[in-house]
Design an enzyme around this catalytic site. Structure first.
Site, mmCIF file in Angstrom:
data_model
loop_
_atom_site.group_PDB
_atom_site.id
_atom_site.type_symbol
_atom_site.label_atom_id
_atom_site.label_comp_id
_atom_site.label_asym_id
_atom_site.label_seq_id
_atom_site.Cartn_x
_atom_site.Cartn_y
_atom_site.Cartn_z
ATOM 1 N N HIS A 99 0.878 -1.175 0.000
ATOM 2 C CA HIS A 99 0.000 0.000 0.000
ATOM 3 C C HIS A 99 0.914 1.225 0.000
ATOM 4 O O HIS A 99 2.007 1.171 0.590
ATOM 5 C CB HIS A 99 -0.829 0.116 1.277
ATOM 6 C CG HIS A 99 -1.700 -1.057 1.600
ATOM 7 N ND1 HIS A 99 -1.228 -2.193 2.183
ATOM 8 C CD2 HIS A 99 -3.034 -1.238 1.453
ATOM 9 C CE1 HIS A 99 -2.230 -3.046 2.381
ATOM 10 N NE2 HIS A 99 -3.346 -2.490 1.938
ATOM 11 N N ASP A 102 2.307 1.980 3.362
ATOM 12 C CA ASP A 102 3.273 1.043 3.973
ATOM 13 C C ASP A 102 4.694 1.502 3.706
ATOM 14 O O ASP A 102 5.589 1.270 4.513
ATOM 15 C CB ASP A 102 3.201 -0.366 3.351
ATOM 16 C CG ASP A 102 1.825 -0.974 3.372
ATOM 17 O OD1 ASP A 102 1.058 -0.640 4.284
ATOM 18 O OD2 ASP A 102 1.525 -1.789 2.467
ATOM 19 N N GLU A 266 -9.200 -13.499 -1.480
ATOM 20 C CA GLU A 266 -8.422 -13.808 -0.269
ATOM 21 C C GLU A 266 -9.105 -14.923 0.513
ATOM 22 O O GLU A 266 -10.312 -14.876 0.761
ATOM 23 C CB GLU A 266 -8.286 -12.551 0.579
ATOM 24 C CG GLU A 266 -7.541 -12.805 1.882
ATOM 25 C CD GLU A 266 -7.093 -11.525 2.559
ATOM 26 O OE1 GLU A 266 -6.705 -10.566 1.851
ATOM 27 O OE2 GLU A 266 -7.139 -11.485 3.798
ATOM 28 N N ASP A 294 -4.853 -13.652 -2.581
ATOM 29 C CA ASP A 294 -4.225 -13.286 -1.312
ATOM 30 C C ASP A 294 -4.259 -14.536 -0.455
ATOM 31 O O ASP A 294 -5.323 -14.977 -0.004
ATOM 32 C CB ASP A 294 -4.969 -12.124 -0.635
ATOM 33 C CG ASP A 294 -4.377 -10.775 -1.024
ATOM 34 O OD1 ASP A 294 -3.509 -10.744 -1.914
ATOM 35 O OD2 ASP A 294 -4.785 -9.753 -0.427
HETATM 36 C C1 XLS Z 1 -7.557 -6.526 4.304
HETATM 37 C C2 XLS Z 1 -7.087 -6.743 2.947
HETATM 38 C C3 XLS Z 1 -5.916 -5.878 2.521
HETATM 39 C C4 XLS Z 1 -5.783 -5.897 1.039
HETATM 40 C C5 XLS Z 1 -5.008 -4.773 0.477
HETATM 41 O O1 XLS Z 1 -8.286 -7.311 4.871
HETATM 42 O O2 XLS Z 1 -6.795 -8.090 2.788
HETATM 43 O O3 XLS Z 1 -4.744 -6.290 3.156
HETATM 44 O O4 XLS Z 1 -5.236 -7.088 0.582
HETATM 45 O O5 XLS Z 1 -5.519 -3.551 0.842
HETATM 46 NI NI NI Z 2 -5.860 -8.960 1.146
HETATM 47 NI NI NI Z 3 -7.627 -9.428 4.439
#
Ligand code: XLS
Ligand code: NI
Ligand code: NI
Length: 437
Positions: A99, A102, A266, A294
Site C-alpha cells: 500500500h 506502507d 483472499e 491473497d
Molecule cells: C484486508 C485486505 C488488505 C488488502 C489490500 O483485509 O486483505 O490487506 O489485501 O488492501
Molecule cells: Ni488482502
Molecule cells: Ni484481508
C-alpha cells in the site's frame, strides 16, 4: 545494510530434510503439468505484514523488535526498503506488494506525503533494478487515516472523495513507474454501519465513478496493469459493498466495469463470507474474473480476518486445483497477505512463516496436479452429469427444450432414478492423494 545476518538463502532440500530453514516441497524449477512450480505460484511478499506490522493488537503494543526500527519515520522507511530486497532474495520470492502508506509516512499535507513517496519510490526502483524483484501489485491505503472515517469512494464528504481521487492518482503513477503487473482496490472503508444515516445508491454510484476515473487515468498515462477488486464481507465496516465474488461481479456488471477488472480473492475473506476459498475462485473463474490470490487462512473459532499463514493442505490443494482448472493465474500471483502471530516475534519467524506458506502451496499444487492427472474429480463429475449429454438432457443444454417438451418427457418417464454423490469416497481419495505426493 543487512538485517537478516544469521540467515542465508533458503534452498530446496526435499522431503528428507530436517532443516527448518529449507523447502521440503517448493522446488521452483520442478515441472508440474508442463510448467515450473515458480510460474504456477508466482509468490509475493506483503510489505505491510512483513516490514510494517509489529505484532500490536487491540490489547497490546508490538512485540517484534526489528533492525529497521527507528524514531525517524523516513529513515525507517528507507531501511524497510533494504530489508524488503534482502528478504525477497534470501527467501527466493520474485514479487512483492504494498500500500502507498506502507512504504512512506504521511506528511503534514498531501504534497508533503507525495514527496515522501517519491523519495522511497526512487529507492524501490533502484532496488528492483539491482535485484530483479518485481511488483505484483500496489494499492492505495484509503482506510487507516481518520479522514476516511466515513469511507473514501463511498464517503458522505466530497472533500474526502477528492482526496481519495488524488491519492489514487498518485498510486497509479507509482504503479506505472515500478511496472506493477496488477493494481488492487480493496475498499477498506467502502461499506456502512447503518442504513439510518446512509445513502446507499449514491455511495455505490460514486464508487463506480472513482473506478471509471481510474480506468481513464491509467489509459492516459499508459499504465497497463490488470485492475483487481478484492472482495471482503465485513471488517472494518459491518456491511462491506464488495461482500464476495458474486456481489462484486454484479456491481462491476451494473456499472459497465466488468471488462476492466478481475478479482483478487483472499482465503480468509472467503471464509468470513461463509464460503470456502475454492468457492470464491470457482465463481470468479466461471465468470472469467479470476485475477490473483491473497493467500492466508482464518481461524474457524474466531470471527475476524486473522490473516494466518496458510498451512492447511486441504485448502491449498483445492485452491490450486481450482487455479489449474481455470488455466492458471495469468498476471496474478499468490501474495502472502499473512502475518506472523504476535508470539512469533523473532526475525527468523518471518522466514519460517513464508517457508510454511510456500511449502503448503507447493504441496497443494502437486496434489492438485495429481488429482487432474489421475482424473479423480473430473472423471467423477463428468459421469455424474452424463444425463445432460444425450436425450432430454442434451435438449435442455442445447436450449431446444421448452416446458411443454419437458412435460411430455416427464409424463411418460414414470421412474426417476438418482445416484449417490459419493462424497465420503471422494474425500478419502483426496486424503490419499495429498499424503502421497
Ligand atoms: C484486508 C485486505 C488488505 C488488502 C489490500 O483485509 O486483505 O490487506 O489485501 O488492501
Ligand atoms: Ni488482502
Ligand atoms: Ni484481508
Amino acid at each position: 545494510m543487512a538485517y537478516f545476518k544469521n540467515i542465508g538463502n533458503i534452498a530446496y532440500e526435499g522431503k528428507g530434510s530436517d532443516n527448518p530453514l529449507a523447502f521440503k516441497h517448493y522446488n521452483p524449477q520442478e515441472i508440474v503439468l508442463g510448467k515450473p512450480m515458480e510460474e504456477h505460484l508466482r509468490f509475493a511478499v506483503a510489505y505491510w505484514h512483513t516490514f510494517t506490522a509489529s505484532g500490536a493488537d487491540p490489547f497490546g503494543v508490538g512485540t517484534a523488535v526489528r533492525g529497521w526500527d527507528s524514531a525517524n519515520e523516513m529513515d525507517q522507511a528507507k531501511m524497510r526498503v533494504e530489508a524488503n530486497f534482502e528478504f525477497l532474495s534470501k527467501i527466493g520470492i520474485p514479487y512483492y506488494c504494498f500500500h502507498d502508506r506502507d512504504i512512506a509516512p504521511e506528511g503534514s499535507s498531501l504534497a508533503e506525503t507525495n514527496k515522501n513517496l517519491d523519495v522511497i519510490v526512487d529507492l524501490l526502483e533502484e532496488g528492483m533494478k539491482a535485484s530483479g524483484a518485481k511488483l505484483l501489485w500496489n494499492t492505495a491505503n484509503m482506510f487507516t487515516n481518520p479522514r476516511f472515517v466515513h469511507g473514501a469512494g463511498t464517503t458522505s464528504n466530497a472533500d474526502v472523495y477528492a482526496y481519495a481521487g488524488a491519492q489514487l492518482k498518485k498510486s497509479l503513477e507509482i504503479g506505472k513507474r515500478l511496472g506493477a503487473e496488477n493494481y488492487v482496490f480493496w475498499g477498506g472503508r467502502e461499506g456502512y454501519e447503518t442504513l439510518l444515516n446512509t445513502d446507499m445508491a449514491l455511495e455505490l454510484d460514486n464508487l463506480a465513478r472513482l473506478f471509471h476515473m481510474a480506468i481513464a487515468y491509467s489509459k492516459e498515462i499508459g499504465f497497463g496493469a490488470q485492475f483487481l477488486i478484492e472482495p471482503k464481507p465485513k471488517e472494518p465496516t459491518k456491511h462491506q459493498y464488495d461482500f464476495d465474488a458474486a456481489t462484486t461481479i454484479a456491481f462491476l456488471q451494473k456499472y459497465d466495469l466488468k471488462d476492466y477488472f478481475k478479482l483478487n480473492l483472499e482465503a480468509n475473506h472467503a471464509t468470513l463470507a461463509g464460503h470456502t476459498f475454492e468457492h470464491e475462485i470457482r465463481v470468479a473463474a466461471i465468470n472469467g474474473m479470476l485475477g490473483s490470490l491473497d493467500a492466508n487462512q482464518g481461524d474457524l473459532l474466531l470471527g475476524w480476518d486473522t490473516d494466518e499463514f496458510p498451512t492447511d493442505l486441504f485448502s491449498t490443494t483445492l485452491t490450486m486445483y481450482e487455479v489449474l482448472k481455470a488455466g492458471g493465474l495469468g498476471k496474478g500471483g499468490v501474495n502472502f497477505d499473512a502475518k506472523v502471530r504476535r508470539g512469533s516475534f523473532e526475525d527468523e519467524d518471518l522466514f519460517l512463516a513464508h517457508i510454511a506458506g510456500m511449502d503448503t502451496y507447493a504441496w497443494g499444487l502437486k496434489a492438485a496436479a495429481k488429482l487432474i492427472e489421475e482424473n479423480v474429480i473430473d472423471g467423477f463429475v463428468d459421469n455424474r452429469y452424463r444425463s445432460f449429454k444425450e436425450g432430454i438432457g442434451a435438449e435442455i443444454v442445447s436450449g431446444r427444450a421448452t416446458l411443454a417438451s419437458l412435460e411430455q418427457y416427464a409424463l411418460q418417464n414414470n421412474v426417476i432414478k438418482n445416484e449417490s454423490g459419493r462424497l465420503e469416497r471422494i474425500k478419502l481419495q483426496l486424503n490419499e492423494i495429498i499424503y502421497s505426493v
